[in-house]
Design a protein around this motif. Structure first.
Motif, PDB file in Angstrom:
ATOM      1  N   CYS A   1     -27.569   2.239   7.543  1.00 23.58           N
ATOM      2  CA  CYS A   1     -26.922   1.259   7.317  1.00 23.58           C
ATOM      3  C   CYS A   1     -26.893  -0.249   7.884  1.00 23.58           C
ATOM      4  O   CYS A   1     -26.485  -0.942   7.843  1.00 23.58           O
ATOM      5  CB  CYS A   1     -25.905   2.572   7.702  1.00 23.58           C
ATOM      6  SG  CYS A   1     -23.952   1.734   7.040  1.00 23.58           S
ATOM      7  N   ALA A   2     -26.982   0.392   9.638  1.00 18.40           N
ATOM      8  CA  ALA A   2     -26.936  -1.580  10.343  1.00 18.40           C
ATOM      9  C   ALA A   2     -27.600  -2.399   9.777  1.00 18.40           C
ATOM     10  O   ALA A   2     -27.298  -3.254   9.475  1.00 18.40           O
ATOM     11  CB  ALA A   2     -27.502  -0.947  11.309  1.00 18.40           C
TER      12      ALA A   2
ATOM     13  N   GLY B   1     -27.835  10.931  24.421  1.00 21.98           N
ATOM     14  CA  GLY B   1     -29.378  10.471  24.130  1.00 21.98           C
ATOM     15  C   GLY B   1     -29.194  10.511  22.102  1.00 21.98           C
ATOM     16  O   GLY B   1     -29.150  11.096  20.957  1.00 21.98           O
ATOM     17  N   ARG B   2     -27.547  10.580  22.233  1.00 26.55           N
ATOM     18  CA  ARG B   2     -27.264   9.417  20.508  1.00 26.55           C
ATOM     19  C   ARG B   2     -27.648   8.656  20.588  1.00 26.55           C
ATOM     20  O   ARG B   2     -27.200   7.699  21.490  1.00 26.55           O
ATOM     21  CB  ARG B   2     -25.861  10.659  20.421  1.00 26.55           C
ATOM     22  CG  ARG B   2     -25.374  11.646  21.024  1.00 26.55           C
ATOM     23  CD  ARG B   2     -24.251  11.612  20.197  1.00 26.55           C
ATOM     24  NE  ARG B   2     -23.411  10.876  20.166  1.00 26.55           N
ATOM     25  CZ  ARG B   2     -22.034  10.818  20.668  1.00 26.55           C
ATOM     26  NH1 ARG B   2     -21.647  11.364  21.941  1.00 26.55           N
ATOM     27  NH2 ARG B   2     -21.097  10.014  19.690  1.00 26.55           N
ATOM     28  N   LYS B   3     -28.180   8.342  19.760  1.00 27.98           N
ATOM     29  CA  LYS B   3     -28.351   6.709  18.918  1.00 27.98           C
ATOM     30  C   LYS B   3     -26.900   6.125  18.000  1.00 27.98           C
ATOM     31  O   LYS B   3     -26.390   6.906  17.692  1.00 27.98           O
ATOM     32  CB  LYS B   3     -29.349   6.472  17.951  1.00 27.98           C
ATOM     33  CG  LYS B   3     -30.441   6.589  18.920  1.00 27.98           C
ATOM     34  CD  LYS B   3     -31.592   5.720  17.843  1.00 27.98           C
ATOM     35  CE  LYS B   3     -33.280   6.265  18.932  1.00 27.98           C
ATOM     36  NZ  LYS B   3     -34.054   4.595  19.104  1.00 27.98           N
ATOM     37  N   ILE B   4     -26.924   4.848  18.645  1.00 27.99           N
ATOM     38  CA  ILE B   4     -25.242   4.741  18.134  1.00 27.99           C
ATOM     39  C   ILE B   4     -25.622   2.890  18.096  1.00 27.99           C
ATOM     40  O   ILE B   4     -25.855   2.394  18.475  1.00 27.99           O
ATOM     41  CB  ILE B   4     -24.195   4.835  19.421  1.00 27.99           C
ATOM     42  CG1 ILE B   4     -23.878   6.620  19.016  1.00 27.99           C
ATOM     43  CG2 ILE B   4     -22.954   4.334  18.358  1.00 27.99           C
ATOM     44  CD1 ILE B   4     -23.162   6.323  20.466  1.00 27.99           C
ATOM     45  N   TRP B   5     -25.161   2.485  16.493  1.00 25.51           N
ATOM     46  CA  TRP B   5     -25.031   0.825  16.174  1.00 25.51           C
ATOM     47  C   TRP B   5     -23.881   0.557  16.786  1.00 25.51           C
ATOM     48  O   TRP B   5     -22.951   1.427  16.052  1.00 25.51           O
ATOM     49  CB  TRP B   5     -26.456   0.966  15.241  1.00 25.51           C
ATOM     50  CG  TRP B   5     -27.162   1.047  14.614  1.00 25.51           C
ATOM     51  CD1 TRP B   5     -28.736   0.722  15.283  1.00 25.51           C
ATOM     52  CD2 TRP B   5     -27.598   2.589  14.868  1.00 25.51           C
ATOM     53  NE1 TRP B   5     -29.635   0.802  14.818  1.00 25.51           N
ATOM     54  CE2 TRP B   5     -29.709   1.959  14.549  1.00 25.51           C
ATOM     55  CE3 TRP B   5     -27.629   4.154  15.490  1.00 25.51           C
ATOM     56  CZ2 TRP B   5     -30.408   3.165  15.090  1.00 25.51           C
ATOM     57  CZ3 TRP B   5     -28.728   5.095  14.913  1.00 25.51           C
ATOM     58  CH2 TRP B   5     -30.475   4.523  14.948  1.00 25.51           C
ATOM     59  N   VAL B   6     -23.452  -0.613  17.274  1.00 23.71           N
ATOM     60  CA  VAL B   6     -22.231  -0.916  17.483  1.00 23.71           C
ATOM     61  C   VAL B   6     -22.820  -2.311  17.391  1.00 23.71           C
ATOM     62  O   VAL B   6     -24.024  -3.195  17.543  1.00 23.71           O
ATOM     63  CB  VAL B   6     -22.532  -1.267  19.285  1.00 23.71           C
ATOM     64  CG1 VAL B   6     -20.798  -1.885  18.981  1.00 23.71           C
ATOM     65  CG2 VAL B   6     -21.911   0.429  19.137  1.00 23.71           C
ATOM     66  N   VAL B   7     -21.498  -2.765  15.987  1.00 25.00           N
ATOM     67  CA  VAL B   7     -21.579  -4.545  15.172  1.00 25.00           C
ATOM     68  C   VAL B   7     -20.663  -4.437  16.262  1.00 25.00           C
ATOM     69  O   VAL B   7     -19.141  -3.865  15.559  1.00 25.00           O
ATOM     70  CB  VAL B   7     -21.634  -4.513  14.636  1.00 25.00           C
ATOM     71  CG1 VAL B   7     -22.288  -5.994  13.936  1.00 25.00           C
ATOM     72  CG2 VAL B   7     -23.433  -3.503  13.479  1.00 25.00           C
ATOM     73  N   LEU B   8     -20.345  -6.185  16.882  1.00 22.65           N
ATOM     74  CA  LEU B   8     -18.729  -6.820  17.419  1.00 22.65           C
ATOM     75  C   LEU B   8     -19.101  -7.762  16.572  1.00 22.65           C
ATOM     76  O   LEU B   8     -19.726  -9.066  17.036  1.00 22.65           O
ATOM     77  CB  LEU B   8     -18.843  -6.535  19.029  1.00 22.65           C
ATOM     78  CG  LEU B   8     -19.190  -5.064  19.274  1.00 22.65           C
ATOM     79  CD1 LEU B   8     -19.303  -5.349  20.357  1.00 22.65           C
ATOM     80  CD2 LEU B   8     -18.218  -4.652  19.058  1.00 22.65           C
TER      81      LEU B   8
ATOM     82  N   VAL C   1     -18.845   0.614  14.573  1.00 20.74           N
ATOM     83  CA  VAL C   1     -20.002   2.246  14.825  1.00 20.74           C
ATOM     84  C   VAL C   1     -20.452   3.034  14.427  1.00 20.74           C
ATOM     85  O   VAL C   1     -19.617   3.652  13.575  1.00 20.74           O
ATOM     86  CB  VAL C   1     -19.194   2.523  15.988  1.00 20.74           C
ATOM     87  CG1 VAL C   1     -20.158   4.306  17.384  1.00 20.74           C
ATOM     88  CG2 VAL C   1     -18.407   1.696  17.274  1.00 20.74           C
ATOM     89  N   ILE C   2     -21.713   2.658  14.112  1.00 15.86           N
ATOM     90  CA  ILE C   2     -22.749   3.980  13.065  1.00 15.86           C
ATOM     91  C   ILE C   2     -23.488   4.334  13.821  1.00 15.86           C
ATOM     92  O   ILE C   2     -24.176   4.484  15.110  1.00 15.86           O
ATOM     93  CB  ILE C   2     -23.588   2.724  12.776  1.00 15.86           C
ATOM     94  CG1 ILE C   2     -22.869   2.093  11.572  1.00 15.86           C
ATOM     95  CG2 ILE C   2     -24.406   3.899  11.461  1.00 15.86           C
ATOM     96  CD1 ILE C   2     -23.664   0.372  11.291  1.00 15.86           C
TER      97      ILE C   2
ATOM     98  N   LYS D   1     -22.211   8.933  10.351  1.00 18.56           N
ATOM     99  CA  LYS D   1     -20.406   8.511  10.327  1.00 18.56           C
ATOM    100  C   LYS D   1     -20.363   6.980  10.833  1.00 18.56           C
ATOM    101  O   LYS D   1     -21.364   6.427  11.010  1.00 18.56           O
ATOM    102  CB  LYS D   1     -20.476   8.776  11.073  1.00 18.56           C
ATOM    103  CG  LYS D   1     -20.278  10.632  11.031  1.00 18.56           C
ATOM    104  CD  LYS D   1     -19.699  11.991  11.757  1.00 18.56           C
ATOM    105  CE  LYS D   1     -20.347  11.264  13.453  1.00 18.56           C
ATOM    106  NZ  LYS D   1     -20.008  12.670  14.342  1.00 18.56           N
ATOM    107  N   VAL D   2     -19.203   6.340   9.799  1.00 14.78           N
ATOM    108  CA  VAL D   2     -19.179   4.953  10.537  1.00 14.78           C
ATOM    109  C   VAL D   2     -17.824   5.482  10.816  1.00 14.78           C
ATOM    110  O   VAL D   2     -16.736   5.398  10.057  1.00 14.78           O
ATOM    111  CB  VAL D   2     -19.336   4.037   8.711  1.00 14.78           C
ATOM    112  CG1 VAL D   2     -19.158   2.657   9.113  1.00 14.78           C
ATOM    113  CG2 VAL D   2     -21.123   4.288   8.467  1.00 14.78           C
ATOM    114  N   TYR D   3     -17.322   4.524  11.729  1.00 11.47           N
ATOM    115  CA  TYR D   3     -15.999   3.941  12.434  1.00 11.47           C
ATOM    116  C   TYR D   3     -15.865   2.325  12.615  1.00 11.47           C
ATOM    117  O   TYR D   3     -16.398   1.705  12.952  1.00 11.47           O
ATOM    118  CB  TYR D   3     -15.828   4.462  13.742  1.00 11.47           C
ATOM    119  CG  TYR D   3     -14.472   4.072  14.212  1.00 11.47           C
ATOM    120  CD1 TYR D   3     -13.493   4.327  14.409  1.00 11.47           C
ATOM    121  CD2 TYR D   3     -14.605   3.075  15.106  1.00 11.47           C
ATOM    122  CE1 TYR D   3     -12.046   3.912  14.130  1.00 11.47           C
ATOM    123  CE2 TYR D   3     -13.302   2.397  15.694  1.00 11.47           C
ATOM    124  CZ  TYR D   3     -12.383   3.135  15.247  1.00 11.47           C
ATOM    125  OH  TYR D   3     -10.901   2.206  16.015  1.00 11.47           O
TER     126      TYR D   3
END
Length: 174
Positions: free
Chosen positions: A28-29, A87-94, A120-121, A130-132
């Motif tokens: 998704c990212a 421990g959670r991988k999170i992708w953040v796009v600003l 945030v993915i 999950k996508v916010y």
């Protein structure tokens, strides 16, 4: 979810939370960051490219608006970070709008000068993500209420469906 911003302006912030089944978060990212691929799946893209000005990568994006409204364009910077949070991988796009003298306004197109977005993915714990998304812009001009209503009720959910479809087609095209 539409939240008035600020009360008297008539503008809205958009906050979106959704799930994309069968779409891993990294995919998704990757799809979200791939500007060339976005031109293939996003029907509202008129023009979209990245240029480097004074050592900074800047994106130019022209968005098709329905007749009789003028198209809008954006000049913005964005950054994607892959983070490890407990421990959670999170992708953040600003992303946020910037003024770049080398990218002047074009006649007949309204420049969106106030734009910011956070995306945030993360994994949904299964095969999807999950996508916010938080999104705000000031599109300038007079935007009719029917278009605001369409964006909230149809445009945003359609975007999530479109990106999900794009993700499922991404591996075939790359």
């Amino acid at each position: 979810l539409l939240i008035p911003f600020p009360q008297q302006s008539g503008l809205y912030e958009y906050k979106i939370f959704g799930g994309l089944a069968d779409v891993p978060p990294k995919l998704c990212a990757d799809v979200y960051m791939d500007l060339d691929f976005r031109k293939e799946w996003d029907q509202y893209v008129k023009e979209l490219y990245e240029e480097t000005y004074d050592g900074e990568k800047v994106i130019y994006w022209e968005v098709k608006y329905p007749f009789p409204l003028s198209n809008r364009d954006y000049v913005y910077i964005r950054e994607c970070r892959e983070m490890d949070v407990d421990g959670r991988k999170i992708w953040v796009v600003l992303a946020k709008s910037v003024a770049v003298p080398q990218c002047p306004e074009k006649p007949g197109i309204i420049r969106v000068k106030s734009y910011k977005q956070s995306l945030v993915i993360e994994s949904d714990g299964k095969a999807g993500c999950k996508v916010y998304m938080y999104y705000f812009d000031n599109p300038g001009g007079n935007i009719p209420s029917w278009l605001v209503n369409w964006a909230a009720k149809s445009g945003v959910p359609a975007f999530l469906k479109d990106i999900q479809k794009a993700c499922l087609n991404y591996s075939k095209s790359t």
